[in-house]
Design an enzyme around this catalytic site. Structure first.
Site, short mmCIF file in Angstrom:
data_model
loop_
_atom_site.label_atom_id
_atom_site.label_comp_id
_atom_site.label_asym_id
_atom_site.label_seq_id
_atom_site.Cartn_x
_atom_site.Cartn_y
_atom_site.Cartn_z
N GLU A 47 20.97 -62.90 -52.57
CA GLU A 47 19.66 -62.23 -52.53
C GLU A 47 19.70 -60.94 -51.71
OE1 GLU A 47 17.18 -62.66 -54.41
OE2 GLU A 47 17.77 -64.56 -55.28
N HIS A 59 21.03 -69.88 -58.87
CA HIS A 59 20.13 -70.31 -57.79
C HIS A 59 19.22 -71.44 -58.26
CE1 HIS A 59 20.65 -66.01 -55.98
NE2 HIS A 59 21.77 -66.69 -56.03
N TYR A 103 20.23 -79.04 -58.37
CA TYR A 103 21.33 -79.87 -57.88
C TYR A 103 20.92 -80.60 -56.59
CZ TYR A 103 26.19 -80.97 -56.55
OH TYR A 103 27.34 -81.58 -56.19
N GLU A 127 20.60 -65.48 -60.64
CA GLU A 127 19.29 -66.15 -60.54
C GLU A 127 19.38 -67.54 -61.19
OE1 GLU A 127 17.61 -64.61 -58.52
OE2 GLU A 127 17.47 -62.47 -58.91
N HIS A 131 20.93 -58.48 -54.06
CA HIS A 131 19.88 -58.10 -55.02
C HIS A 131 18.92 -57.11 -54.38
CE1 HIS A 131 20.30 -62.29 -57.16
NE2 HIS A 131 21.43 -61.63 -57.10
N GLU A 140 11.94 -60.72 -53.39
CA GLU A 140 13.26 -61.07 -52.85
C GLU A 140 13.39 -60.75 -51.37
OE1 GLU A 140 15.74 -59.05 -55.97
OE2 GLU A 140 16.26 -61.13 -56.45
FE FE Z 1 17.40 -62.46 -56.74
#
Ligand code: FE
Length: 344
Positions: free
Chosen positions: A225, A121, A127, A118, A228, A191
């Site tokens: 993801e 991300h 960035y 996370e 996850h 998610e």
């Molecule tokens: Fe996640």
């Protein structure tokens, strides 16, 4: 939790996702929830960092007056506005609400990995924003300014309040259901649903050969993801098996209701952000896509389909497909080679 001296080897039958009886959470073995270990290993082999992806072409395209329309710029900014805070919300939930109640050491191992992902991300969004010299304050504050983002975040956070309380403990019927609800809200809704119109927009750019560096970042994020989400579904289904009494008809109806509310919030977000549609995706398409996704999520935890609609964005299943891992790595290897040749 104190160590019980001379307690003998942990009985695997006492291992539970929550409420483990022999809850010595520092012993990885005997391992009961092997899906968590597999997810941990997969996470490691998928390791990536945002700075490995070249943003040069995106920078040129963002600066140019001719590549992106005003609508496309606004769509890109708003999608980032959602993304930039979403992974921080997810990370806080893992670290501050979920982790301490999990009594499966192997699940804790994966949660540590997931929490780091996370952070990666959030780094990726930072960035992108930095590379394109976007207005950081505007993008990172957007969740408080755009109602459609605020409403999504608030659905998740308002349901989470009880779990964040310092005196919250699992072990009662009510609290265990509340905890299970939290896992479903974060995995399936946050998610599994709330990221998906934004993913679709990013891959829309990619298919137009626009902002492909940013889209590649998002592709790596989407791969994480999906992992996850799968892990969350596995934990939810394991709790259902370990504590079947929690899975009442009233609870199932409540979850279906939450998912239906989330679907409305998600396509409202999509249509407010892209009022004229984008890359051939219009309001009706987004609505149907989100409904299709929601049905896929419901069926993974054994709940009845609500919408029964076709996927209007069939190309998205390719982008989501975890089997694409090989291609991701082929891309990276090629890029490293190119970089090496340029340097030499
Ligand atoms: Fe996640």
């Amino acid at each position: 939790m104190p160590i019980q001296k001379g307690a003998g080897v942990v009985d695997i039958n006492n291992r539970r996702i929550i409420n483990g009886k022999d809850a010595d959470v520092v012993q990885l073995y005997p391992m009961r929830h092997t899906f968590a270990w597999e997810a941990y290993l997969a996470g490691n082999s998928n390791h990536w960092l945002p700075t490995e992806i070249s943003m040069q072409r995106d920078i040129e395209q963002w600066k140019s007056k001719d590549v992106l329309s005003a609508d496309e710029r606004q769509a890109f900014e708003t999608v980032l506005g959602f993304f930039t805070t979403a992974d921080s919300i997810a990370a806080n939930n893992l670290v501050l609400a979920t982790y301490k109640h999990i009594t499966s050491p192997e699940c804790r191992m994966y949660l540590l990995r997931q929490a780091y992902e996370e952070a990666i991300h959030t780094h990726a969004y930072q960035y992108i924003v930095e590379s394109l010299q976007m207005d950081e304050a505007k993008i990172f504050n957007m969740y408080r300014e755009k109602e459609a983002i605020y409403n999504k975040d608030m659905l998740v956070l308002s349901l989470n309040e009880g779990i964040f309380a310092s005196d919250f403990k699992t072990g009662t019927f009510e609290n265990d259901q509340k905890f299970l609800e939290n896992m479903i809200v974060f995995s399936l809704i946050m998610e599994g649903i709330f990221f998906y119109s934004s993913f679709a927009v990013m891959f829309g750019f990619q298919r137009q050969n626009k902002l492909t560096g940013s889209a590649e970042q998002i592709q790596y994020i989407m791969r994480d993801e999906s992992q996850h989400l799968n892990f969350g579904i596995n934990m939810i289904n394991a709790i259902k098996q370990e504590q079947p009494e929690l899975w009442t008809k009233a609870f199932q109806d409540h979850i279906i209701d939450l998912v239906r509310r989330a679907v409305v919030l998600e396509y409202t977000f999509a249509t407010e952000v892209f009022p004229k549609g984008i890359f051939g995706m219009n309001a009706q398409g987004f609505k149907q896509y989100i409904e299709h996704i929601a049905d896929r999520r419901l069926e993974t935890i054994g709940l009845p389909l609500q919408y029964n609609v076709q996927n209007p964005f069939t190309w998205m299943s390719e982008a989501v497909d975890l089997n694409k891992e090989k291609n991701f790595f082929e891309t990276r290897v090629t890029e490293y080679k190119t970089g090496g040749q340029l340097n030499w």
